[in-house]
Design an enzyme around this catalytic site. Structure first.
Site, PDB file in Angstrom:
ATOM      1  CG  ASN A   1      -1.694   1.232   1.439  1.00  0.00           C
ATOM      2  OD1 ASN A   1      -1.753   2.076   0.548  1.00  0.00           O
ATOM      3  ND2 ASN A   1      -2.312   1.378   2.614  1.00  0.00           N
TER       4      ASN A   1
ATOM      5  CE  LYS B   1      -0.157   3.208   4.796  1.00  0.00           C
ATOM      6  NZ  LYS B   1      -0.134   3.278   6.242  1.00  0.00           N
TER       7      LYS B   1
ATOM      8  CG  HIS C   1      -5.869   1.658   5.037  1.00  0.00           C
ATOM      9  ND1 HIS C   1      -5.470   2.643   5.901  1.00  0.00           N
ATOM     10  CD2 HIS C   1      -4.838   0.778   4.962  1.00  0.00           C
ATOM     11  CE1 HIS C   1      -4.239   2.375   6.324  1.00  0.00           C
ATOM     12  NE2 HIS C   1      -3.839   1.246   5.765  1.00  0.00           N
TER      13      HIS C   1
ATOM     14  CD  GLU D   1      -3.639  -2.851   7.220  1.00  0.00           C
ATOM     15  OE1 GLU D   1      -2.478  -2.972   6.858  1.00  0.00           O
ATOM     16  OE2 GLU D   1      -4.343  -1.880   6.909  1.00  0.00           O
TER      17      GLU D   1
ATOM     18  N   GLY E   1       2.101   2.047  10.863  1.00  0.00           N
ATOM     19  CA  GLY E   1       3.026   3.175  10.763  1.00  0.00           C
ATOM     20  C   GLY E   1       3.681   3.550  12.077  1.00  0.00           C
TER      21      GLY E   1
ATOM     22  CB  SER F   1       4.868  -2.020  12.077  1.00  0.00           C
ATOM     23  OG  SER F   1       4.438  -0.696  12.355  1.00  0.00           O
TER      24      SER F   1
ATOM     25  N   GLY G   1       2.745  -1.211   4.310  1.00  0.00           N
ATOM     26  CA  GLY G   1       2.781   0.209   3.973  1.00  0.00           C
ATOM     27  C   GLY G   1       4.214   0.655   3.719  1.00  0.00           C
ATOM     28  N   GLY G   2       4.804   1.293   4.727  1.00  0.00           N
ATOM     29  CA  GLY G   2       6.124   1.913   4.591  1.00  0.00           C
ATOM     30  C   GLY G   2       7.186   1.040   3.945  1.00  0.00           C
TER      31      GLY G   2
HETATM   32  P1  PGA Z   1       2.670   0.161   7.692  1.00  0.00           P
HETATM   33  O1  PGA Z   1       1.216   0.356   7.037  1.00  0.00           O
HETATM   34  O2  PGA Z   1       3.228  -1.126   7.108  1.00  0.00           O
HETATM   35  O3  PGA Z   1       3.461   1.369   7.269  1.00  0.00           O
HETATM   36  O4  PGA Z   1       2.478   0.061   9.158  1.00  0.00           O
HETATM   37  C1  PGA Z   1       0.369  -0.734   6.821  1.00  0.00           C
HETATM   38  C2  PGA Z   1      -0.910  -0.256   6.185  1.00  0.00           C
HETATM   39  O5  PGA Z   1      -1.340   0.855   6.483  1.00  0.00           O
HETATM   40  O6  PGA Z   1      -1.528  -0.972   5.364  1.00  0.00           O
END
Ligand code: PGA
Length: 252
Positions: free
Chosen positions: A9, A11, A95, A167, A173, A213, A234-235
């Site tokens: 993702n 974002k 989300h 999630e 994040g 994360s 995400g990140g």
């Molecule tokens: P993250 O985000 O891996 O940066 O924690 C996950 C997500 O929002 O799907």
């Protein structure tokens, strides 16, 4: 057996040009990787470029949001048919950032899920509790409500073909992932509910991802949980090499 799925993702990161360059690099990195499905979800503006760069490869492309109407006076919104036209085949729905920052509810998640399915695309429906809800011991009840109301009306066949993502909001994040035991407990509960509400066969086919994360260093222990079928990242998906390390780590 469910094939694991790793979805990235992006974002609100990466232009169309940056996304296309990313896909070119990821294609090369994935050349000898088998046994895992891969999806990236860039911003709307990069979907067409992403699908073009991914054509002929096993990389799937997804959108991060959708409006439930086919068209109409909804300034700033994008429909499932418009997403399909870009070449994307998946849509992330509900989300937690959409829920907390943009007021999405289980009811809007349900409408979006239906629109995505009606357009012949695959929804990735996100569920998960906040830290306050976990501290109040409401995690499983919150998940029940999100599944019951969010997936209301879906048939067993539809459930089998869709993707869910658990999630925990406190893990997104924050660098604080759920422990494998916490993820395992939530995923076990989700699978039980899917079995109860949609039947054994459909519940066994639906893929349930973990998100929050996920990094190269923790994917293996999360993916080793019996009801975890991959991850929504995400990140750590923004760099193709760290995304590749996660993809490899998901093949158990
Ligand atoms: P993250 O985000 O891996 O940066 O924690 C996950 C997500 O929002 O799907």
């Amino acid at each position: 057996m469910r094939t694991p799925l790793i979805a990235g993702n992006f974002k609100m990161f990466k232009t169309a040009a940056e996304t296309a360059a990313y896909v070119v690099e990821l294609r090369e990195l994935l050349k000898d990787v088998r046994g895992v499905d891969v999806v990236i979800a860039p911003p709307f503006t990069a979907l067409h470029a992403a699908a073009g760069a991914a054509a002929g490869s096993a990389i799937g492309v997804g959108a991060q949001n959708v409006h439930w109407e086919r068209d109409g006076a909804f300034t700033g919104e994008v429909s499932a048919g418009m997403i399909r036209e870009t070449g994307a085949r998946f849509v992330i729905v509900g989300h937690s950032e959409r829920r907390t920052l943009f007021g999405e509810t289980n009811a809007t998640v349900n409408k979006k899920m239906n629109a995505v399915i009606a357009a012949g695309l695959t929804p990735i429906v996100c569920i998960g509790e906040t830290l306050e809800q976990r501290d109040r011991n409401e995690t499983l009840a919150v998940l029940d409500r999100q599944i019951k109301e969010g997936l209301d009306g879906a048939t067993g066949e539809q459930l089998a073909a869709m993707v869910l993502a658990y999630e925990p909001v406190w893990a997104i994040g924050t660098g604080r992932n759920a422990t494998p035991a916490q993820a395992g407990e939530a995923h076990f509960h989700i699978r039980q509910r899917l079995k109860q509400w949609f039947g054994l066969e459909s519940s066994e086919r639906c893929r349930v991802l973990y998100g929050g994360s996920v990094k190269p260093g923790n994917i293996a222990s999360l993916a080793a949980q019996p009801d975890v079928d991959g991850a929504l990242v995400g990140g750590a998906s923004l760099d193709p090499k760290s995304f590749l390390a996660i993809i490899r780590g998901a093949v158990v």
